[in-house]
Write a protein that holds these residues in place. Structure first.
Motif, PDB file in Angstrom:
ATOM      1  N   ASP A 120       0.798  -1.108   0.012  1.00 46.81           N
ATOM      2  CA  ASP A 120       0.087  -0.039  -0.015  1.00 46.81           C
ATOM      3  C   ASP A 120       0.963   1.097   0.057  1.00 46.81           C
ATOM      4  O   ASP A 120       1.967   1.100   0.164  1.00 46.81           O
ATOM      5  N   GLY A 121       0.255   2.230  -0.345  1.00 45.05           N
ATOM      6  CA  GLY A 121       0.851   3.625  -0.137  1.00 45.05           C
ATOM      7  C   GLY A 121       1.190   3.766   1.013  1.00 45.05           C
ATOM      8  O   GLY A 121       0.316   3.798   1.965  1.00 45.05           O
ATOM      9  N   SER A 122       2.562   4.354   1.615  1.00 45.86           N
ATOM     10  CA  SER A 122       2.869   4.790   3.006  1.00 45.86           C
ATOM     11  C   SER A 122       3.640   5.607   3.270  1.00 45.86           C
ATOM     12  O   SER A 122       4.681   5.804   2.417  1.00 45.86           O
ATOM     13  N   SER A 176       8.933   8.356  -2.717  1.00 42.59           N
ATOM     14  CA  SER A 176       7.463   8.430  -2.546  1.00 42.59           C
ATOM     15  C   SER A 176       6.883   7.519  -1.818  1.00 42.59           C
ATOM     16  O   SER A 176       7.566   6.467  -1.400  1.00 42.59           O
ATOM     17  N   GLN A 177       5.483   7.731  -1.490  1.00 44.51           N
ATOM     18  CA  GLN A 177       4.711   6.914  -0.727  1.00 44.51           C
ATOM     19  C   GLN A 177       4.573   5.558  -1.557  1.00 44.51           C
ATOM     20  O   GLN A 177       4.341   4.345  -0.806  1.00 44.51           O
ATOM     21  N   ARG A 178       4.690   5.484  -2.976  1.00 49.63           N
ATOM     22  CA  ARG A 178       4.641   4.154  -3.418  1.00 49.63           C
ATOM     23  C   ARG A 178       5.747   4.311  -4.728  1.00 49.63           C
ATOM     24  O   ARG A 178       5.629   4.519  -5.772  1.00 49.63           O
ATOM     25  N   ASN A 235       8.715   3.277  -7.132  1.00 49.84           N
ATOM     26  CA  ASN A 235       8.701   2.318  -8.360  1.00 49.84           C
ATOM     27  C   ASN A 235       9.857   1.442  -8.163  1.00 49.84           C
ATOM     28  O   ASN A 235      11.013   1.336  -8.920  1.00 49.84           O
ATOM     29  N   ILE A 287       2.103   2.302 -12.834  1.00 46.40           N
ATOM     30  CA  ILE A 287       2.961   3.149 -12.162  1.00 46.40           C
ATOM     31  C   ILE A 287       2.552   4.581 -11.638  1.00 46.40           C
ATOM     32  O   ILE A 287       2.824   5.445 -12.463  1.00 46.40           O
ATOM     33  N   GLN A 325       3.492   6.405  -9.161  1.00 45.44           N
ATOM     34  CA  GLN A 325       4.397   7.717  -8.694  1.00 45.44           C
ATOM     35  C   GLN A 325       5.896   7.329  -9.244  1.00 45.44           C
ATOM     36  O   GLN A 325       6.795   6.848  -8.526  1.00 45.44           O
ATOM     37  N   LEU A 352      -6.108  -0.722  -1.369  1.00 50.30           N
ATOM     38  CA  LEU A 352      -5.059  -0.810  -1.062  1.00 50.30           C
ATOM     39  C   LEU A 352      -4.226   0.683  -1.036  1.00 50.30           C
ATOM     40  O   LEU A 352      -3.552   1.424  -0.341  1.00 50.30           O
ATOM     41  N   GLU A 353      -4.885   1.504  -2.256  1.00 48.97           N
ATOM     42  CA  GLU A 353      -4.041   2.717  -2.691  1.00 48.97           C
ATOM     43  C   GLU A 353      -4.910   3.755  -2.409  1.00 48.97           C
ATOM     44  O   GLU A 353      -4.280   4.815  -2.614  1.00 48.97           O
ATOM     45  N   GLU A 394      -3.876   6.738   0.165  1.00 49.99           N
ATOM     46  CA  GLU A 394      -2.654   7.465   0.071  1.00 49.99           C
ATOM     47  C   GLU A 394      -2.718   7.958  -1.379  1.00 49.99           C
ATOM     48  O   GLU A 394      -1.664   8.632  -1.933  1.00 49.99           O
TER      49      GLU A 394
END
Lengths: 367, 675
Positions: free
Chosen positions: A163-165, A189-191, A193, B86, B88, B294-295, B298
Motif C-alpha cells: 500500500d502507499g505509505s 515517494s509513498q509508492r 517504483n 506506475i 509515482q 490498498l491505494e 494515499e
C-alpha cells in the motif's frame, strides 16, 4: 402476516432505538490521518480524554483536514502545492502549521540463512540492494562491512509495502539522499517504483512486510520499530552506516592528542539513537516541516522520521472557530513531559528539547 | 398439476395471468378506501424503485465525474489494455493500465465460482433433502454463520493457516505439472489459486443460503408428484427441484459473484499485489477491488482519478456479468416444462405413477402442517411394487454420495475458520471485554470493545432501517407492481432489477467515498448516520436480489386464488405473497446484514471512528471491523491480536444471535399461518 413485516422492521430499527441518551462529542478534538503515529496519538487521546484519533493514512488525513471535517490532521509528509492551494481555497485562506510530535525509526531487518546477528550496511549499500544493483548476499560491498560473517551466495528477496505509505516515503527519501541514482530510478515517494528485474515481494502494511521478511529466506525489508519488535525482527535490524566526524585519541611521542576524523560509523535503531536525529538547528519562526532523514547529528540513526499534527493557522477563517481550544489543549498535552515519556514504550523516541521548545513557541501563532 | 413456471420473469404463462388480473378487476366494484390503498401500494413501491435508481445513478455519476482526466490522458482503450501501473514514477509521467487488475479479478472470481457453486448446491441439497431432518437446521445455521465472518478474518486465516497447509501440495503440483505453464512454480505465498480458494469459501455461504431458500419454495405437490411417479430421491431432485430452482441458483450465484468481484481486504492480504497478466496460477496477481482498497488511502490527483476509473471498470464488469446471467436464465427457462412429460415417459414409470397417485389421494401437501414445510420425505416403499432398477438405484446413490462429498468439502474449511475464531477469540471474552472501551494502545493488555460494539449495533440498525424496507419495496416493484401495470412496465421493472444488481459488485470503499462526497461534506462532519447509510447501500442490492428470487417462486396460483376472492392488490401482497416469501426475505436481509457488518473500508470515509463510547448518531463513532483491522493488519502485537480475535468472535456471535432471532420469528409467524 402484518406481524412478520412489522417484526422484520422492528428488528431492523431496534438498533436505532439506542439513540436515546445520546452523549455529546463536544469538547473532544477529532483527528485523522497518518497510521505511523497511531499508537502514540491513540494513547495520548485515551489518557487525556482531550481528543480521538483515527488512523486512515496521511493523504486521507490531509483530505479531511482540507475539507474541514476533522479538527486536526496528521501526516508523515508535508502538503503538496495542490493540497495547499485546495486548503486556502476551501478554508477561507487559512494556512497550515506543522507540529512535529515524535520521532520514529524505520528499521531494515534481514533474514539470511545461517546469519543470526545484526548486519552492518551503509546507506548506499541498502540503496543499491533496493534499486537492484546488488542482488547477492555475498556481494563484496556487503562482505567488506561484515567481516567474519559467512554470507551465502544467494539472491536477495526485497520485502516492500503493497500500500502507499509514509514509511515507504521516509525510507526512500533517505535512500535518495545517500544515493542519487536511487532517486532517478525508484524515487522518493509513498509508492516507490521498485525494480522489476529482481525479486520484490509486497506485503500490506508494516506487519505484512515484517511477515514477508520472516517467511522468506535471504530477505530484507523496511518496517517501523514497533512492528519489527512484535515480529521479533529488532535484533536482526541492520546497523546503518554513515560517514561521521569522530574524535579519536592518538598517542604520539608519549602525548595523547585528540584528532577529528571522518569515519563510517554503524548505528542501530534504539530510542536514544533515533531521538538524536532531532538535534537540528532551527531558525526563529521557521516552519517545522523539516525532514529528519539522513540527519547529520552525531550518533543519530539515519533512517529517522518525524510526523506532524496539521493545524489551521487561523481557526476562525477556516470555519472551525469552535474547535480551536480543543486542538490547542490537545497539542499542549502531546508536548507535556508525561506524554513524551510514554513514547519509548510505544517504540517511538521523544522529541529533543530544541524541537519541543520550537513547537511550543509555534502554538502561540495559532489564531 | 401445472408445469412449474421455472422462471417467472419473461415466462409466458405469467404474462397471461397479468393480463387476466387487469381484466378481472372490472366486474368487481370496490370500496374507495381499497382502491386508494391499492394506489398507495403501487406508488410506494414505485417511489422506492425510483429512489433506488436515483441512488445507483448518483453513485455511477459521482464515480464517473471523478475520472475525466484518466480518459483524456490515456484514452479508454489505452487505459483498459495498459499493462503497467506506475502511479509515482521516479521521473516522467505516471502510467496507468487496468488490464492486470481486470485479469486478476476475472481469474480469481472464476476460480472462486468454479469451486463454490457446485459445493453450494451440494450444501443446499444436503440441508433440504439428503441430510437427516435433525441435522439440517444446525448445518445450515453453521453455513449461514460463515457469511458473517469479516473478510479480514478470512484473509488472515488464508495467510496463517491455508497457505502453510497447502504449500507442500502446491509445490508438488508445480514440480510435476511444470510444462502446463499455468501451474508452474515458483509457489509464492500469495497466489491466484489460493486467493480463488479463499474467495470460494467466502461466497459459498451466500450462494448456499439463497439456494436453500429457493429449494424450500419448490411446491410440495411437485415433489410428491415426482415421488408418486416412483422417482428416486436423486430423480426427484433432478426433475422436480433443479429445473424449478435454476433461475434462483443463477441469482444466488450472481450474488456470490458480486461479493467475489468486490472483495478487497482478503485479496489484498492473499494475492501478493503484483500487477500481472498471464503467468502461473500459483504466482501473485492483483485485482481491481484490491488495488483500490490498498491505494485509495494515499492517492491523490491523477492517481485517485485512475483508481476511481478502476471502480468504473468494476461497474462495467458487474454489468456484463449480470447481463450474461440473465441471458442464461432466459435460455434455460424452457427446461422446467418437460418435467411431467419426461417423468411419465420414463421406462416403467407410467404404471407406477398411477398407483402412487391414487395412494397419495386425499392430501395435496400444501395444507399439511409439516414442521419444516416445503420439502417432503420420499414415501416408504410399498410391498409388492416393482423394484427400482439397479442402474437407477446406483445413480441415486452416486448422486447422494456426491452431495455428501460436496458438503464435507464445504464444511472442512468452514469448520476450520470457525475453530480458529473460537480458539483465538473465546479466551478474550469476558464481561469487562464487552463493557470497557478500547485499550489506549496496542501494547497495553486488557481493554475491551464497548465503543466499537455499540457503534456497530447502531450503524447496523440504521443500515437495516434503510435497506430492508427500501429493498423489499423495490423487489415488489420489480416483481409485482411493474409487471401488473403492463408488459412495457415489466421491462422497466427488469431494468430496475438490472441496475440494482450492478451495485452488488461495487467495492465497498467506493460506496464509502460517494457517501463522503454527498453526505459527510454536506454535514461538515463524520457521523454514525453516514456510516449506517453507507452500510445500508451495501445491504440494499443483496436484500433486493434475495427478495426478488423468492418472490418469483411464490406460486402464481396462490396470488390468483387471493385475487379470485376479490382481494385488492396490496392485500394479496401483504397477506399472501409476503408471508410465503418471508423466510427468504429474512434470510436475505440477514445475509446482507452479515456482509455489511464486516465492512471496515467504507466506514473510514463515513463514521471515521471514535475512541470513546458514544451513542450520538450525528457524531463520529467506532465500529468492530475497524477495530479488528487496526489491531490485526495495521499493527500486530500479542495484545492487539488477542483483542482483534475477541472482537471477531463477538461480531460472528452477534450475527448468529440475529440469525437465530430471525429464524424464530419466521417459524413463529409460520405456525400462526397454519392455524
Amino acid at each position: 402476516m402484518n406481524r412478520t413485516l412489522r417484526n422484520t422492521i422492528a428488528a431492523g430499527i431496534a438498533g436505532g432505538m439506542m439513540l436515546t441518551g445520546a452523549t455529546s462529542a463536544l469538547g473532544i478534538a477529532n483527528g485523522s490521518g497518518a497510521s505511523f503515529p497511531n499508537q502514540a496519538y491513540s494513547k495520548w487521546c485515551a489518557d487525556s480524554k482531550l481528543c480521538s484519533y483515527t488512523s486512515k493514512g496521511s493523504t486521507g488525513g490531509i483530505t479531511d483536514f482540507v475539507n474541514g471535517v476533522t479538527d486536526f490532521g496528521a501526516s508523515d509528509a508535508p502538503l503538496t502545492s495542490t493540497q495547499l492551494a485546495a486548503l486556502r481555497r476551501q478554508r477561507g485562506g487559512a494556512n497550515v502549521l506543522y507540529f512535529p510530535t515524535l520521532l520514529g525509526g524505520v528499521t531494515v531487518p534481514t533474514n539470511i540463512d545461517g546469519v543470526n546477528k545484526r548486519l552492518k550496511l551503509r546507506g548506499t549499500t541498502i540503496a543499491k540492494i533496493f534499486k537492484g544493483d546488488i542482488d547477492r548476499w555475498n556481494h563484496p560491498e556487503i562482505r567488506a562491512a561484515n567481516r567474519g560473517v559467512s554470507l551465502p551466495n544467494e539472491s536477495i528477496t526485497r520485502c516492500v509495502r503493497a500500500d502507499g505509505s509514509g514509511t515507504s516515503f521516509a525510507f526512500t527519501s533517505y535512500l535518495s539522499k545517500v544515493y542519487p541514482q536511487f532517486r532517478t530510478s525508484v524515487g522518493a515517494s509513498q509508492r516507490p517504483n521498485w525494480p522489476s528485474n529482481v525479486s520484490v515481494v509486497t506485503g500490506p502494511k508494516n506487519p505484512g512486510v515484517a511477515k514477508c521478511v520472516n517467511d522468506n529466506d535471504n530477505s530484507i525489508g523496511y518496517v517501523d520499530t514497533a512492528d519489527a519488535r512484535s515480529a521479533g525482527l529488532l535484533d536482526n535490524a541492520t546497523a546503518v552506516g554513515k560517514s561521521q566526524v569522530v574524535r579519536r585519541r592518538v598517542r604520539s611521542g608519549g602525548r595523547t592528542r585528540i584528532v577529528r576524523q571522518r569515519k563510517i560509523v554503524y548505528i542501530a535503531p534504539f530510542t536514544k539513537t533515533i531521538s538524536r536525529a532531532g538535534n537540528v538547528r532551527l531558525r526563529r519562526n521557521q516552519p517545522l516541516n523539516v525532514s529528519l532523514t539522513n540527519s547529520s547529528a552525531p550518533g543519530a540513526y539515519p533512517i529517522t522520521t518525524t510526523t506532524w499534527v496539521l493545524v489551521y493557522s487561523d481557526f476562525a477563517r477556516a470555519g472551525k472557530a469552535g474547535s480551536k481550544n480543543d486542538v490547542l489543549r490537545t497539542l499542549r498535552y502531546f508536548y507535556s513531559a508525561r506524554a513524551q515519556r510514554d513514547l519509548p514504550k510505544l517504540q517511538f523516541a521523544p522529541l529533543p528539547a530544541n524541537l519541543r521548545a520550537a513547537a511550543l513557541a509555534q502554538l502561540n501563532r495559532v489564531r | 398439476m401445472s408445469p412449474p413456471p421455472a422462471t417467472a420473469a419473461g415466462a409466458e404463462p405469467e404474462k397471461g395471468s397479468a393480463l387476466g388480473r387487469s381484466e378481472r378487476r372490472h366486474p368487481i366494484t370496490r370500496p374507495v378506501a381499497s382502491r386508494v390503498a391499492d394506489q398507495a401500494y403501487v406508488w410506494l413501491c414505485t417511489l422506492a424503485a425510483l429512489a433506488a435508481m436515483a441512488g445507483v445513478g448518483y453513485l455511477i455519476y459521482k464515480t464517473a465525474a471523478e475520472t475525466g482526466e484518466v480518459w483524456s490522458t490515456y484514452g479508454i482503450w489505452g487505459f483498459l489494455t495498459g499493462t503497467e501501473w506506475i502511479p509515482q514514477p521516479a521521473d516522467g509521467q505516471p502510467v496507468f493500465g487496468a488490464l492486470p487488475f481486470i485479469y486478476g479479478t476475472l481469474v480469481t472470481s472464476a476460480i472462486a465460482m468454479a469451486l463454490a457453486v457446485p459445493l453450494a448446491i451440494g450444501v443446499a441439497l444436503a440441508t433440504t433433502v439428503f441430510l437427516p431432518r435433525v441435522l439440517r437446521g444446525p448445518v445450515s445455521a453453521v453455513v449461514d454463520l460463515l457469511a458473517a465472518v469479516p473478510s479480514v478474518v478470512y484473509g488472515l486465516w488464508g495467510i496463517l493457516v491455508l497457505v502453510p497447509t497447502l504449500r507442500p501440495a502446491l509445490e508438488w503440483v508445480s514440480e510435476h505439472n511444470g510444462p502446463l505453464g499455468f501451474l508452474a512454480g515458483p509457489v509464492t505465498s500469495g497466489s491466484y489459486l489460493l486467493s480463488g480458494m479463499v474467495l470460494a469459501i467466502m461466497v459459498l455461504p451466500i450462494i448456499a443460503a439463497i439456494t436453500r431458500e429457493v429449494f424450500l419454495t419448490v411446491p410440495v405437490d411437485q415433489q410428491e408428484g415426482a415421488y408418486a411417479l416412483g422417482a428416486t430421491r436423486w430423480e426427484m431432485v433432478r426433475d422436480a427441484m433443479l429445473p424449478w430452482a435454476r433461475s434462483g441458483i443463477v441469482g444466488a450465484s450472481a450474488l456470490g459473484l458480486g461479493r467475489a468481484v468486490g472483495e478487497t481486504i482478503a485479496l489484498a492480504l492473499l494475492l501478493g499485489n503484483v500487477p500481472n497478466v498471464g503467468g502461473s496460477l500459483l504466482g501473485p496477481g492483483s485485482t481491481l477491488a484490491g488495488v483500490i482498497a490498498l491505494e485509495f488511502g494515499e492517492a491523490f490527483d491523477v492517481h485517485l482519478a485512475a483508481l476511481t476509473a478502476l471502480a468504473l471498470v468494476l461497474f462495467v464488469i458487474a454489468f456484463i456479468i449480470n447481463a450474461l446471467a440473465r441471458l442464461l436464465v432466459a435460455r434455460s427457462s424452457g427446461g422446467g416444462e418437460s418435467l411431467v412429460r419426461r417423468a411419465l415417459t420414463n421406462r416403467g414409470l407410467a404404471g407406477l405413477g398411477t398407483i402412487r397417485a391414487r395412494e397419495q389421494e386425499g392430501g395435496d401437501g400444501l395444507d399439511e402442517p409439516a414442521d419444516e414445510p416445503g420439502i417432503v420425505e420420499p414415501p416408504r416403499r410399498l410391498a409388492g411394487l416393482p423394484s427400482v432398477s439397479t442402474s437407477r438405484r446406483v445413480r441415486s446413490y452416486a448422486a447422494e454420495g456426491t452431495v455428501y462429498l460436496a458438503l464435507a468439502l464445504a464444511l472442512i474449511p468452514l469448520g476450520a475458520i470457525l475453530y480458529e475464531i473460537v480458539r483465538n477469540g473465546l479466551p478474550a471474552i469476558s464481561w469487562d471485554f464487552l463493557t470497557t472501551e478500547q485499550p489506549p494502545d496496542a501494547f497495553t493488555p486488557g481493554g475491551g470493545i464497548s465503543n466499537a460494539l455499540v457503534g456497530t449495533l447502531i450503524m447496523m440498525g440504521i443500515a437495516t432501517a434503510v435497506a430492508a424496507p427500501l429493498g423489499v419495496l423495490t423487489a415488489l416493484f420489480i416483481n409485482d407492481v411493474a409487471a401488473g401495470l403492463g408488459p412495457g412496465f415489466r421491462r422497466i421493472g427488469d431494468a430496475v432489477g438490472f441496475f440494482v444488481d450492478i451495485l452488488l459488485g461495487v467495492p465497498s470503499v467506493v460506496v464509502g467515498l460517494t457517501v463522503y462526497l454527498a453526505l459527510v461534506l454536506a454535514m461538515g462532519n463524520f457521523s454514525a448516520l453516514a456510516g449506517g447509510i453507507a452500510l445500508g447501500i451495501i445491504m440494499f442490492p443483496i436484500v433486493v436480489r434475495a427478495t426478488d428470487e423468492i418472490l418469483r417462486l411464490v406460486p402464481e396460483a396462490q396470488r390468483e386464488a387471493a385475487e379470485a376472492l376479490g382481494a385488492p392488490r396490496w392485500r394479496t401482497t401483504v397477506s399472501v405473497v409476503l408471508p410465503a416469501a418471508a423466510p427468504g426475505i429474512l434470510t436475505g436481509t440477514m445475509l446482507a446484514l452479515a456482509r455489511a457488518s464486516g465492512e471496515a473500508a467504507p466506514l473510514l470515509f463515513t463514521s471515521l471512528g471514535w475512541q470513546f463510547l458514544s451513542t450520538d448518531v450525528l457524531a463520529p463513532i467506532a465500529a468492530l471491523p475497524q477495530l479488528i483491522f487496526a489491531n490485526m493488519v495495521d499493527i500486530q502485537t500479542p495484545e492487539s491480536t488477542e483483542l482483534a480475535w475477541g472482537a471477531a468472535f463477538v461480531l460472528v456471535a452477534m450475527i448468529l444471535f440475529l440469525n437465530l432471532i430471525a429464524r424464530l420469528i419466521a417459524r413463529f409467524t409460520r405456525s400462526l399461518e397454519v392455524r
